[in-house]
Design a protein around this motif. Structure first.
Motif, PDB file in Angstrom:
ATOM      1  N   LYS A 216       0.820  -1.211   0.000  1.00 21.57           N
ATOM      2  CA  LYS A 216       0.000   0.000   0.000  1.00 21.57           C
ATOM      3  C   LYS A 216       0.858   1.267   0.000  1.00 21.57           C
ATOM      4  N   TYR A 229      -3.664   5.766   5.454  1.00 17.52           N
ATOM      5  CA  TYR A 229      -3.889   6.322   4.112  1.00 17.52           C
ATOM      6  C   TYR A 229      -2.707   6.012   3.195  1.00 17.52           C
ATOM      7  N   ARG A 230      -3.033   5.774   1.929  1.00 15.28           N
ATOM      8  CA  ARG A 230      -2.002   5.676   0.887  1.00 15.28           C
ATOM      9  C   ARG A 230      -1.935   7.023   0.181  1.00 15.28           C
ATOM     10  N   LEU A 231      -0.737   7.625   0.125  1.00 19.40           N
ATOM     11  CA  LEU A 231      -0.559   8.952  -0.462  1.00 19.40           C
ATOM     12  C   LEU A 231       0.485   8.868  -1.575  1.00 19.40           C
ATOM     13  N   ALA A 236      -2.604  13.887  -3.599  1.00 18.69           N
ATOM     14  CA  ALA A 236      -3.114  13.121  -2.461  1.00 18.69           C
ATOM     15  C   ALA A 236      -2.635  13.717  -1.138  1.00 18.69           C
ATOM     16  N   PHE A 240      -5.016  15.146   1.735  1.00 19.18           N
ATOM     17  CA  PHE A 240      -4.915  14.522   3.054  1.00 19.18           C
ATOM     18  C   PHE A 240      -4.782  15.588   4.141  1.00 19.18           C
ATOM     19  N   GLU A 253     -11.094   8.293  -0.615  1.00 22.63           N
ATOM     20  CA  GLU A 253     -10.434   7.736  -1.798  1.00 22.63           C
ATOM     21  C   GLU A 253      -9.006   7.256  -1.518  1.00 22.63           C
ATOM     22  N   HIS A 254      -8.426   7.667  -0.394  1.00 21.94           N
ATOM     23  CA  HIS A 254      -7.070   7.232  -0.058  1.00 21.94           C
ATOM     24  C   HIS A 254      -7.011   6.461   1.259  1.00 21.94           C
TER      25      HIS A 254
END
Length: 266
Positions: A216, A229-231, A236, A240, A253-254
């Protein structure tokens, strides 16, 4: 375009007259060491470069240095086609040694070039007497040892008993697998965006080692909310900080994991 055991000598890596092409034309030294200062890293890179007669680069597999794929891309862009990747460490982490071939294979697949010859060298401890020489050097240099009684007694500064007054604690994974996906640059981008949006007083940002959901990455975990969260890019990161830190909402979405949605573990 496969990863293999090197057919050229790897200890030491020096061109041999008349070897007729058995040597790499570049060496990428890979070190797994999170707590390494920029100054020490630079000094190590310079010493490694001076020790061999072919171009070399030192990459830390976690932290803020150039990532492994970026370093390989750079060597290829410079015209190098026979690259030795040499892990260095005392010892080099076994988990990293197991992961490295697959990561390099992934890079080769994405690069999709038939003219590359890449090999991964054996661990230094397996191919040299460096450990024995370190033990001998310890006794040879005994006159330079500092008596412990001359050091000032201290376990930290006053006030280090109290956690900082922040409403958010952001853990940024910069383990080697996330670093492969540019997690190191994520730390810089995240702190810069937090400052730009005026939220520096709301959160503590901490660089961490591996947090396990490596696929991830690059990723962050936010506590006490327990959200992960994936950034992957600057857009993103901006979203965030705005949504999660400033507005204290979520960024669906993240978001890929929430501790509140998981049953408690006995």
């Amino acid at each position: 375009m496969t990863i293999r055991s090197p057919q050229w000598p790897v200890t030491p890596v020096r061109p041999v007259p008349g070897a007729d092409g058995l040597q790499p034309d570049a060496v990428l030294f890979a070190i797994s060491q999170a707590n390494l200062s920029a100054g020490r890293f630079k000094a190590m890179a310079a010493r490694l470069e001076a020790a061999i007669a072919v171009p070399s680069v030192l990459v830390r597999l976690e932290g803020a240095s150039e990532s492994l794929p970026d370093a390989l891309d750079s060597l290829v862009a410079q015209g190098h086609r026979r690259i030795l990747i040499q892990p260095i460490g005392l010892p080099f982490a076994e988990s990293m040694r197991a992961w490295l071939p697959g990561a390099v294979g992934h890079w080769l697949e994405k690069t999709d070039r038939a003219d590359l010859d890449v090999a991964i060298g054996r661990e230094v401890l397996e191919t040299s007497d460096v450990l024995e020489r370190m033990a001998i050097a310890a006794l040879d240099n005994i006159e330079t040892a500092q008596p412990a009684t001359t050091a000032k007694t201290s376990l930290g500064k006053p006030g280090w008993e109290t956690p900082p007054d922040f409403s958010h604690h952001i853990l940024v994974c910069t383990g080697p697998r996330c670093h492969y996906r540019d997690a190191a640059s994520l730390v810089v981008a995240l702190k810069s965006e937090i400052s730009r949006q005026g939220a520096s007083g709301k959160c503590l940002t901490t660089r961490t080692g591996c947090m396990f959901p490596c696929n991830k990455g690059p990723m962050v975990a936010v506590y006490p909310r327990g959200e992960w969260y994936r950034l992957p890019d600057s857009e993103a990161v901006e979203g965030f900080v705005r949504s999660v830190i400033v507005e204290e909402t979520t960024l669906p979405e993240h978001l890929f994991f929430s501790a509140s949605a998981k049953p408690a573990i006995a």
